[in-house]
Design a protein around this motif. Structure first.
Motif, PDB file in Angstrom:
ATOM      1  N   GLY A   6       0.807  -1.223   0.000  1.00  0.00           N
ATOM      2  CA  GLY A   6       0.000   0.000   0.000  1.00  0.00           C
ATOM      3  C   GLY A   6       0.834   1.263   0.000  1.00  0.00           C
ATOM      4  N   GLY A   7       2.090   1.145  -0.439  1.00  0.00           N
ATOM      5  CA  GLY A   7       2.975   2.308  -0.461  1.00  0.00           C
ATOM      6  C   GLY A   7       3.537   2.660   0.902  1.00  0.00           C
ATOM      7  N   LYS A   8       3.234   1.868   1.928  1.00  0.00           N
ATOM      8  CA  LYS A   8       3.691   2.139   3.298  1.00  0.00           C
ATOM      9  C   LYS A   8       5.191   1.859   3.398  1.00  0.00           C
ATOM     10  CE  LYS A   8       2.174   1.060   8.021  1.00  0.00           C
ATOM     11  NZ  LYS A   8       1.844   2.420   8.430  1.00  0.00           N
ATOM     12  N   ILE A   9       5.952   2.854   3.840  1.00  0.00           N
ATOM     13  CA  ILE A   9       7.412   2.753   3.871  1.00  0.00           C
ATOM     14  C   ILE A   9       7.873   1.547   4.677  1.00  0.00           C
ATOM     15  CG2 ILE A   9       9.525   3.856   4.718  1.00  0.00           C
ATOM     16  CD1 ILE A   9       8.283   6.547   4.013  1.00  0.00           C
ATOM     17  N   SER A  10       7.291   1.344   5.855  1.00  0.00           N
ATOM     18  CA  SER A  10       7.739   0.241   6.718  1.00  0.00           C
ATOM     19  C   SER A  10       7.550  -1.109   6.039  1.00  0.00           C
ATOM     20  CB  SER A  10       6.976   0.274   8.049  1.00  0.00           C
ATOM     21  OG  SER A  10       5.582   0.118   7.823  1.00  0.00           O
ATOM     22  N   LEU A  11       6.425  -1.283   5.336  1.00  0.00           N
ATOM     23  CA  LEU A  11       6.164  -2.558   4.659  1.00  0.00           C
ATOM     24  C   LEU A  11       7.061  -2.724   3.434  1.00  0.00           C
ATOM     25  CD1 LEU A  11       2.258  -2.804   4.858  1.00  0.00           C
ATOM     26  CD2 LEU A  11       3.945  -4.122   6.141  1.00  0.00           C
ATOM     27  N   ARG A  12       7.285  -1.622   2.713  1.00  0.00           N
ATOM     28  CA  ARG A  12       8.183  -1.697   1.556  1.00  0.00           C
ATOM     29  C   ARG A  12       9.594  -2.108   1.993  1.00  0.00           C
ATOM     30  NH1 ARG A  12       7.089   3.162  -2.834  1.00  0.00           N
ATOM     31  NH2 ARG A  12       5.234   2.234  -3.758  1.00  0.00           N
ATOM     32  N   LYS A  13      10.044  -1.524   3.107  1.00  0.00           N
ATOM     33  CA  LYS A  13      11.381  -1.849   3.609  1.00  0.00           C
ATOM     34  C   LYS A  13      11.443  -3.305   4.065  1.00  0.00           C
ATOM     35  CE  LYS A  13      13.713   1.037   6.233  1.00  0.00           C
ATOM     36  NZ  LYS A  13      14.044   2.004   7.296  1.00  0.00           N
ATOM     37  N   ALA A  14      10.408  -3.743   4.774  1.00  0.00           N
ATOM     38  CA  ALA A  14      10.398  -5.122   5.279  1.00  0.00           C
ATOM     39  C   ALA A  14      10.407  -6.115   4.120  1.00  0.00           C
ATOM     40  CB  ALA A  14       9.169  -5.347   6.156  1.00  0.00           C
ATOM     41  N   ARG A  15       9.582  -5.845   3.119  1.00  0.00           N
ATOM     42  CA  ARG A  15       9.531  -6.753   1.965  1.00  0.00           C
ATOM     43  C   ARG A  15      10.854  -6.737   1.210  1.00  0.00           C
ATOM     44  NH1 ARG A  15       5.327  -5.844  -2.951  1.00  0.00           N
ATOM     45  NH2 ARG A  15       6.778  -4.132  -3.337  1.00  0.00           N
ATOM     46  N   TYR A  16      11.417  -5.533   1.044  1.00  0.00           N
ATOM     47  CA  TYR A  16      12.676  -5.414   0.305  1.00  0.00           C
ATOM     48  C   TYR A  16      13.816  -6.137   1.027  1.00  0.00           C
ATOM     49  CZ  TYR A  16      16.689  -3.486  -2.109  1.00  0.00           C
ATOM     50  OH  TYR A  16      17.861  -3.368  -2.814  1.00  0.00           O
ATOM     51  N   ASP A  66      19.264   0.520   3.197  1.00  0.00           N
ATOM     52  CA  ASP A  66      18.760   1.678   3.938  1.00  0.00           C
ATOM     53  C   ASP A  66      19.377   2.985   3.449  1.00  0.00           C
ATOM     54  OD1 ASP A  66      16.974   0.391   5.591  1.00  0.00           O
ATOM     55  OD2 ASP A  66      18.510  -0.131   7.051  1.00  0.00           O
ATOM     56  N   THR A  67      20.664   2.966   3.140  1.00  0.00           N
ATOM     57  CA  THR A  67      21.346   4.215   2.763  1.00  0.00           C
ATOM     58  C   THR A  67      20.999   4.656   1.342  1.00  0.00           C
ATOM     59  OG1 THR A  67      23.292   2.934   2.111  1.00  0.00           O
ATOM     60  CG2 THR A  67      23.282   3.843   4.333  1.00  0.00           C
ATOM     61  N   THR A  68      20.691   3.691   0.463  1.00  0.00           N
ATOM     62  CA  THR A  68      20.391   4.051  -0.937  1.00  0.00           C
ATOM     63  C   THR A  68      18.894   4.162  -1.208  1.00  0.00           C
ATOM     64  OG1 THR A  68      20.356   1.729  -1.627  1.00  0.00           O
ATOM     65  CG2 THR A  68      22.469   2.876  -1.762  1.00  0.00           C
ATOM     66  N   TYR A  69      18.073   3.870  -0.199  1.00  0.00           N
ATOM     67  CA  TYR A  69      16.613   3.874  -0.368  1.00  0.00           C
ATOM     68  C   TYR A  69      16.190   2.981  -1.534  1.00  0.00           C
ATOM     69  CZ  TYR A  69      16.587   7.694   2.948  1.00  0.00           C
ATOM     70  OH  TYR A  69      16.753   8.441   4.091  1.00  0.00           O
ATOM     71  N   ALA A  70      16.907   1.845  -1.674  1.00  0.00           N
ATOM     72  CA  ALA A  70      16.612   0.924  -2.776  1.00  0.00           C
ATOM     73  C   ALA A  70      15.216   0.324  -2.648  1.00  0.00           C
ATOM     74  CB  ALA A  70      17.655  -0.190  -2.810  1.00  0.00           C
ATOM     75  N   PHE A  71      14.657   0.332  -1.420  1.00  0.00           N
ATOM     76  CA  PHE A  71      13.320  -0.233  -1.228  1.00  0.00           C
ATOM     77  C   PHE A  71      12.240   0.624  -1.886  1.00  0.00           C
ATOM     78  CE2 PHE A  71      14.277   2.518   2.371  1.00  0.00           C
ATOM     79  CZ  PHE A  71      13.171   3.351   2.403  1.00  0.00           C
ATOM     80  N   ASP A  72      12.562   1.906  -2.164  1.00  0.00           N
ATOM     81  CA  ASP A  72      11.581   2.811  -2.774  1.00  0.00           C
ATOM     82  C   ASP A  72      11.628   2.658  -4.291  1.00  0.00           C
ATOM     83  OD1 ASP A  72       9.778   4.737  -3.414  1.00  0.00           O
ATOM     84  OD2 ASP A  72      10.985   6.431  -2.731  1.00  0.00           O
ATOM     85  N   LEU A  73      10.922   1.650  -4.798  1.00  0.00           N
ATOM     86  CA  LEU A  73      10.973   1.366  -6.229  1.00  0.00           C
ATOM     87  C   LEU A  73      10.263   2.428  -7.059  1.00  0.00           C
ATOM     88  CD1 LEU A  73      10.514  -2.509  -6.324  1.00  0.00           C
ATOM     89  CD2 LEU A  73      12.581  -1.195  -6.729  1.00  0.00           C
ATOM     90  N   GLY A  74       9.519   3.298  -6.391  1.00  0.00           N
ATOM     91  CA  GLY A  74       8.873   4.390  -7.116  1.00  0.00           C
ATOM     92  C   GLY A  74       9.883   5.305  -7.799  1.00  0.00           C
ATOM     93  N   GLN A  75      11.116   5.301  -7.289  1.00  0.00           N
ATOM     94  CA  GLN A  75      12.179   6.135  -7.868  1.00  0.00           C
ATOM     95  C   GLN A  75      13.164   5.317  -8.699  1.00  0.00           C
ATOM     96  OE1 GLN A  75      11.828   9.422  -7.430  1.00  0.00           O
ATOM     97  NE2 GLN A  75       9.987   8.858  -6.276  1.00  0.00           N
ATOM     98  N   ASN A  76      12.881   4.013  -8.852  1.00  0.00           N
ATOM     99  CA  ASN A  76      13.802   3.139  -9.575  1.00  0.00           C
ATOM    100  C   ASN A  76      13.738   3.409 -11.080  1.00  0.00           C
ATOM    101  OD1 ASN A  76      14.108   0.361 -11.128  1.00  0.00           O
ATOM    102  ND2 ASN A  76      15.376   0.245  -9.299  1.00  0.00           N
ATOM    103  N   HIS A  77      14.917   3.419 -11.726  1.00  0.00           N
ATOM    104  CA  HIS A  77      15.004   3.752 -13.152  1.00  0.00           C
ATOM    105  C   HIS A  77      14.205   2.764 -14.006  1.00  0.00           C
ATOM    106  CE1 HIS A  77      16.680   5.543 -16.751  1.00  0.00           C
ATOM    107  NE2 HIS A  77      17.147   4.366 -17.154  1.00  0.00           N
ATOM    108  N   SER A  78      14.309   1.479 -13.687  1.00  0.00           N
ATOM    109  CA  SER A  78      13.582   0.469 -14.462  1.00  0.00           C
ATOM    110  C   SER A  78      12.069   0.605 -14.291  1.00  0.00           C
ATOM    111  CB  SER A  78      14.027  -0.942 -14.035  1.00  0.00           C
ATOM    112  OG  SER A  78      15.379  -1.160 -14.375  1.00  0.00           O
ATOM    113  N   ILE A  79      11.637   0.875 -13.055  1.00  0.00           N
ATOM    114  CA  ILE A  79      10.206   1.050 -12.797  1.00  0.00           C
ATOM    115  C   ILE A  79       9.684   2.283 -13.526  1.00  0.00           C
ATOM    116  CG2 ILE A  79       8.515   1.651 -11.011  1.00  0.00           C
ATOM    117  CD1 ILE A  79       9.197  -1.278 -10.916  1.00  0.00           C
ATOM    118  N   LEU A  80      10.476   3.342 -13.549  1.00  0.00           N
ATOM    119  CA  LEU A  80      10.066   4.561 -14.263  1.00  0.00           C
ATOM    120  C   LEU A  80       9.891   4.286 -15.758  1.00  0.00           C
ATOM    121  CD1 LEU A  80      12.322   7.228 -12.489  1.00  0.00           C
ATOM    122  CD2 LEU A  80       9.856   6.894 -12.212  1.00  0.00           C
TER     123      LEU A  80
END
Length: 447
Positions: free
Chosen positions: A140-150, A263-277
Motif C-alpha cells: 500500500g505504499g507504506k514505507i515500513s512494509l516496503r522496507k520489510a519486503r525489500y 537503507d542508505t540508498t533507499y533501494a526499497f523505494d521502487l517508485g524512484q527506480n530507473h527500471s520502474i520509471l
C-alpha cells in the motif's frame, strides 16, 4: 514568539516535542517486529516522553492544558504507528513467508556447511516460490512494509544468487600441489571459503546465532590477506587460481553489506527506480492508446497503427533491466500482460470487422462461436476499463458474464467440424485469459 516571554511549561513541552520529532522518521520507517531491539528502544523513548509530558504542570491554565494535550496526542500517535508497523497483517505475512525460507534452508542447504554443492531441484523451486509470494505481498505504499519486503527479498535472493554462483562456476581446479607450495595454501583457503559460504547463508537467513557479520567479515578479509601474501613466482595458472578464489571472497563480502546498503540508498523505494520509471512510461502510453481504442466510434483504421505501436511497447519492456530484483521482474511481467491483452483486443476487433466485410455461409456451430467472440469483445472492452477490486459489484458482474460465455462455448456442438473445434478452443482460451486478466487487475498489487 520570543521564548523568553513564554511560560516555562510551554517551553518544556516544546523541548519534548522536538525530541519526539527527532525519532519520527525512525518510527515511520520501522520495518521490524515487536521483539526487535530497535522496537523496544523506540517504544522506551516514546513512553518516557509521555511520562515527561504528563509531569508538566499546567497550573490550571487552558493554553498549557491544550499544549500538553497536543504533545501527548502526537507522541501517542507515534507509539500507535510503531505498534501498527510491527504488527501489520502484511508485516506478519512477510515474516511467516521468511520463516518458511528459514525452514527450507535448515532442511536442504546442509551440504554447503561441509563445502559441498549438492542442491536439489526441490530446494531451488521452493526458494523461487517463496520469492514470488513475497513480491505479491501488498504494501500500500507504506514505507515500513516496503522496507520489510525489500529486506526479506534481498536476503533470500542473495542466498539464491550465492548458490547459483557456486553451482555454475568452479575455480580452475584441480591444480597439483606438487606444482608449487602456494597451491596447497590456496586449496586450504578455498575450503575455508566454502565453509564461509554456508555460514553466510545461515547468517542471512537468521539460522545461526553463534556467528556475526562482523566476525565473518574479519575472517574473509584475513583469507584475502593470506592469499595476497603468497609468492606465486610469476606462474600464470597459479595466479589465475588465486585471483578466482579472491573474487569469490569479495562476492561473499558484498553480501554482508546488503542491509546497510538498502537503507542508505533507499533501494526499497521502487517508485524512484530507473527500471520502474521506464515501465511506468510504457504503461502511460499504453493507457493513452487504450482510451483511444475504447472510444464508442473507434475507426477500424486505428487498429493497425495502434497494434504496431503496442508491439513496439513490448519491445521497450523487453529492454528493461531487472537489476536482479524480483519486484521489478513482476512489474515488467504485469506490464507485458497489460500490453498483450490490448493487442489481443485489437486482433479480435479486426477479425470481427473482416467477418462483416466477407459475410458468407457458415456452419451453425461456427456461427455460434463467432457470436460468443462478439460478446467477448464487448466484455473485454469493459474489463480493460475496469479499475476496482474483487469486492466491487462490477467485478462480480464481469466475472459472471465471462463464465456465461464459457458455458455457451461448452454448449456448442462442433458436429465433427475440425475448423469449428479449433475456433471453439481458441475462444475458450480467450475467455479464460480475460478472466485471468480481470483477476490480475483487481488484486491490488503494487511494487
Amino acid at each position: 514568539m520570543d521564548m523568553g516571554n513564554q511560560h516555562p511549561s510551554i517551553i518544556r513541552l516544546q523541548e519534548i516535542q522536538k525530541e519526539v520529532k527527532s525519532i519520527e522518521q525512525q518510527v515511520i520507517g520501522f520495518s521490524g517486529l515487536s521483539d526487535d531491539k530497535n522496537y523496544k528502544k523506540l517504544e522506551r523513548i516514546l513512553t518516557k516522553q509521555l511520562f515527561e509530558i504528563d509531569s508538566v504542570d499546567t497550573e490550571g491554565k487552558g493554553d498549557i492544558q491544550q499544549a500538553r494535550k497536543r504533545a501527548a496526542q502526537e507522541t501517542e500517535g507515534l507509539l500507535k504507528e510503531l505498534e501498527q508497523n510491527a504488527n501489520h497483517p502484511h508485516r506478519i505475512e512477510i515474516q511467516n513467508i521468511f520463516k518458511e525460507a528459514q525452514a527450507l534452508v535448515k532442511e536442504k542447504i546442509v551440504p554447503f556447511y561441509s563445502g559441498g554443492n549438492c542442491v536439489t531441484d526441490e530446494f531451488e523451486e521452493g526458494l523461487q516460490d517463496i520469492i514470488l509470494r513475497l513480491t505479491h505481498v501488498k504494501t500500500g505504499g507504506k514505507i515500513s512494509l516496503r522496507k520489510a519486503r525489500y529486506h526479506t527479498l534481498t536476503k533470500i535472493c542473495a542466498v539464491q544468487e550465492i548458490i547459483e554462483d557456486c553451482m555454475k562456476k568452479q575455480p580452475s581446479l584441480p591444480l597439483s600441489e606438487d606444482a608449487h607450495p602456494s597451491v596447497a595454501k590456496i586449496n586450504s583457503v578455498m575450503c575455508e571459503v566454502n565453509k564461509a559460504r554456508g555460514t553466510l547463508i545461515a547468517l542471512l537467513m537468521g539460522v545461526d546465532s553463534t556467528e556475526t557479520c562482523r566476525h565473518l567479515s574479519c575472517v574473509l578479509s584475513g583469507l584475502i590477506a593470506d592469499l595476497d601474501a603468497l609468492d606465486v613466482c610469476g606462474r600464470t595458472e597459479i595466479r589465475n587460481y588465486r585471483r578466482e578464489v579472491v573474487e569469490d571472497i569479495n562476492k561473499l563480502l558484498k553480501y554482508l553489506d546488503l542491509e546497510e546498503e538498502a537503507d542508505t540508498t533507499y533501494a526499497f523505494d521502487l517508485g524512484q527506480n530507473h527500471s520502474i520509471l521506464k515501465i511506468e512510461k510504457v504503461l502511460k502510453r499504453m493507457r493513452e492508446i487504450k482510451n483511444e481504442l475504447l472510444q464508442p466510434q473507434s475507426p477500424p483504421e486505428l487498429y493497425l497503427s495502434s497494434k504496431t505501436e503496442l508491439q513496439g511497447l513490448i519491445g521497450q519492456l523487453d529492454e528493461v533491466s531487472l537489476e536482479k530484483n524480483p519486484c521489478i521482474r513482476e512489474a515488467r511481467r504485469r506490464a507485458v500482460i497489460e500490453v498483450q491483452t490490448l493487442i489481443t483486443y485489437v486482433d479480435l476487433k479486426e477479425a470481427l470487422e473482416k467477418r462483416k466485410l466477407f459475410a458468407c455461409e457458415e456452419h451453425p456451430s461456427h456461427k455460434a462461436v463467432w457470436n460468443v467472440l462478439g460478446n467477448l469483445s464487448e466484455i473485454q472492452g469493459e474489463v480493460l476499463s475496469f479499475d476496482g477490486n474483487r469486492s466491487d459489484k462490477n467485478y462480480i458482474r464481469l466475472e459472471e458474464l465471462l463464465t456465461k460465455q464459457l458455458l455457451a462455448l461448452d454448449a456448442v456442438d462442433p458436429q465433427g467440424e475440425e475448423k469449428c473445434k479449433a475456433a471453439r478452443k481458441q475462444a475458450v482460451k480467450l475467455a479464460q485469459n480475460i478472466l485471468s486478466y480481470l483477476d490480475l487487475k483487481s488484486d491490488e498489487w503494487e511494487y
